[in-house]
Design a protein around this motif. Structure first.
Motif, PDB file in Angstrom:
ATOM      1  N   GLY A 197      51.573  36.626  49.733  1.00 15.39           N
ATOM      2  CA  GLY A 197      51.642  37.907  50.415  1.00 15.39           C
ATOM      3  C   GLY A 197      51.046  39.061  49.630  1.00 15.39           C
ATOM      4  O   GLY A 197      51.284  40.212  49.950  1.00 15.39           O
ATOM      5  N   LEU A 198      50.291  38.774  48.586  1.00 14.54           N
ATOM      6  CA  LEU A 198      49.679  39.819  47.772  1.00 14.54           C
ATOM      7  C   LEU A 198      48.208  39.937  48.139  1.00 14.54           C
ATOM      8  O   LEU A 198      47.520  38.938  48.271  1.00 14.54           O
ATOM      9  N   SER A 199      47.744  41.156  48.315  1.00 16.90           N
ATOM     10  CA  SER A 199      46.317  41.325  48.556  1.00 16.90           C
ATOM     11  C   SER A 199      45.647  41.566  47.215  1.00 16.90           C
ATOM     12  O   SER A 199      46.139  42.319  46.395  1.00 16.90           O
ATOM     13  N   VAL A 200      44.554  40.878  46.986  1.00 21.34           N
ATOM     14  CA  VAL A 200      43.880  40.943  45.693  1.00 21.34           C
ATOM     15  C   VAL A 200      42.428  41.291  45.914  1.00 21.34           C
ATOM     16  O   VAL A 200      41.745  40.682  46.731  1.00 21.34           O
ATOM     17  N   ASN A 201      41.953  42.308  45.202  1.00 21.45           N
ATOM     18  CA  ASN A 201      40.539  42.661  45.226  1.00 21.45           C
ATOM     19  C   ASN A 201      39.962  42.324  43.869  1.00 21.45           C
ATOM     20  O   ASN A 201      40.434  42.820  42.857  1.00 21.45           O
ATOM     21  N   VAL A 202      38.940  41.484  43.832  1.00 22.31           N
ATOM     22  CA  VAL A 202      38.303  41.132  42.568  1.00 22.31           C
ATOM     23  C   VAL A 202      36.965  41.859  42.514  1.00 22.31           C
ATOM     24  O   VAL A 202      36.152  41.752  43.417  1.00 22.31           O
ATOM     25  N   ALA A 203      36.763  42.629  41.462  1.00 18.92           N
ATOM     26  CA  ALA A 203      35.508  43.351  41.276  1.00 18.92           C
ATOM     27  C   ALA A 203      34.861  42.852  39.999  1.00 18.92           C
ATOM     28  O   ALA A 203      35.534  42.396  39.089  1.00 18.92           O
ATOM     29  N   TYR A 204      33.549  42.917  39.929  1.00 17.70           N
ATOM     30  CA  TYR A 204      32.839  42.474  38.738  1.00 17.70           C
ATOM     31  C   TYR A 204      32.283  43.686  38.015  1.00 17.70           C
ATOM     32  O   TYR A 204      31.562  44.490  38.587  1.00 17.70           O
ATOM     33  N   ALA A 205      32.659  43.818  36.745  1.00 16.14           N
ATOM     34  CA  ALA A 205      32.210  44.945  35.934  1.00 16.14           C
ATOM     35  C   ALA A 205      30.781  44.707  35.481  1.00 16.14           C
ATOM     36  O   ALA A 205      30.208  43.640  35.696  1.00 16.14           O
ATOM     37  N   ALA A 206      30.210  45.704  34.817  1.00 17.11           N
ATOM     38  CA  ALA A 206      28.825  45.615  34.363  1.00 17.11           C
ATOM     39  C   ALA A 206      28.605  44.429  33.439  1.00 17.11           C
ATOM     40  O   ALA A 206      27.531  43.860  33.413  1.00 17.11           O
ATOM     41  N   HIS A 207      29.625  44.044  32.685  1.00 19.01           N
ATOM     42  CA  HIS A 207      29.487  42.928  31.749  1.00 19.01           C
ATOM     43  C   HIS A 207      30.062  41.644  32.325  1.00 19.01           C
ATOM     44  O   HIS A 207      30.470  40.758  31.582  1.00 19.01           O
ATOM     45  N   ALA A 208      30.116  41.550  33.645  1.00 11.76           N
ATOM     46  CA  ALA A 208      30.599  40.363  34.348  1.00 11.76           C
ATOM     47  C   ALA A 208      32.052  40.037  34.016  1.00 11.76           C
ATOM     48  O   ALA A 208      32.473  38.909  34.125  1.00 11.76           O
ATOM     49  N   GLU A 209      32.831  41.053  33.621  1.00  9.65           N
ATOM     50  CA  GLU A 209      34.249  40.836  33.380  1.00  9.65           C
ATOM     51  C   GLU A 209      34.964  40.944  34.719  1.00  9.65           C
ATOM     52  O   GLU A 209      34.716  41.852  35.495  1.00  9.65           O
ATOM     53  N   ARG A 210      35.839  40.014  34.970  1.00 13.46           N
ATOM     54  CA  ARG A 210      36.585  40.040  36.229  1.00 13.46           C
ATOM     55  C   ARG A 210      37.758  40.979  36.105  1.00 13.46           C
ATOM     56  O   ARG A 210      38.476  40.944  35.138  1.00 13.46           O
ATOM     57  N   ARG A 211      37.919  41.822  37.088  1.00 13.25           N
ATOM     58  CA  ARG A 211      39.075  42.709  37.149  1.00 13.25           C
ATOM     59  C   ARG A 211      39.832  42.397  38.419  1.00 13.25           C
ATOM     60  O   ARG A 211      39.241  42.320  39.481  1.00 13.25           O
ATOM     61  N   ILE A 212      41.115  42.248  38.291  1.00 11.15           N
ATOM     62  CA  ILE A 212      41.948  41.987  39.455  1.00 11.15           C
ATOM     63  C   ILE A 212      42.764  43.232  39.734  1.00 11.15           C
ATOM     64  O   ILE A 212      43.365  43.813  38.840  1.00 11.15           O
ATOM     65  N   LYS A 213      42.770  43.647  40.973  1.00  9.35           N
ATOM     66  CA  LYS A 213      43.564  44.786  41.410  1.00  9.35           C
ATOM     67  C   LYS A 213      44.523  44.264  42.472  1.00  9.35           C
ATOM     68  O   LYS A 213      44.096  43.690  43.469  1.00  9.35           O
ATOM     69  N   ILE A 214      45.813  44.422  42.236  1.00 11.34           N
ATOM     70  CA  ILE A 214      46.823  43.912  43.154  1.00 11.34           C
ATOM     71  C   ILE A 214      47.172  45.009  44.148  1.00 11.34           C
ATOM     72  O   ILE A 214      47.415  46.147  43.765  1.00 11.34           O
TER      73      ILE A 214
END
Length: 121
Positions: free
Chosen positions: A11-28
């Motif tokens: 039931g959690l919505s997760v947005n995954v974005a890719y930073a300039a250095h291809a680091e994955r960031r997860i935002k809940i």
């Protein structure tokens, strides 16, 4: 992306974005994400760090573990900064570390404990 699927099933919505250095960031998002944001904004960022640093000025406290609190706050604040990348929080982290170091410059343990990680800007 199995982790994203499991979080979505929970039931959690997760947005995954890719930073300039291809680091994955997860935002809940959703309820849990809102609670995380509330905790960061209303607890971590609002903490009076002067109060946490004060025991280092005297180093006489020995029974209430007060000198431990700045370290705990610092760990939480750094994790919160890595999640939000909030420049105001980064400034507060650096100010608290500098204030603690200045409060008792003769103690090498204080400087070692409150060193801001090199990967922060």
């Amino acid at each position: 992306m199995a982790t994203g699927i499991l979080l979505a099933l929970a039931g959690l919505s997760v947005n995954v974005a890719y930073a300039a250095h291809a680091e994955r960031r997860i935002k809940i998002g959703g309820y849990v994400g809102d609670r995380i944001e509330l905790c960061i904004n209303n607890r971590v960022k609002c903490q009076d760090t002067r109060q946490l640093v004060e025991p280092f000025r005297h180093l006489t406290e020995g029974t209430r573990w007060q000198t431990e609190f700045i370290g705990k706050w610092m760990l939480g604040a750094i994790a919160s900064y890595r999640y939000t990348e909030d420049p105001e929080l980064l400034r507060k982290i650096k100010d608290a570390a500098a204030r603690a170091e200045r409060s008792n410059a003769d103690s090498p343990s204080i400087a070692a404990m409150l060193t801001v990680p090199e990967d922060l800007p």
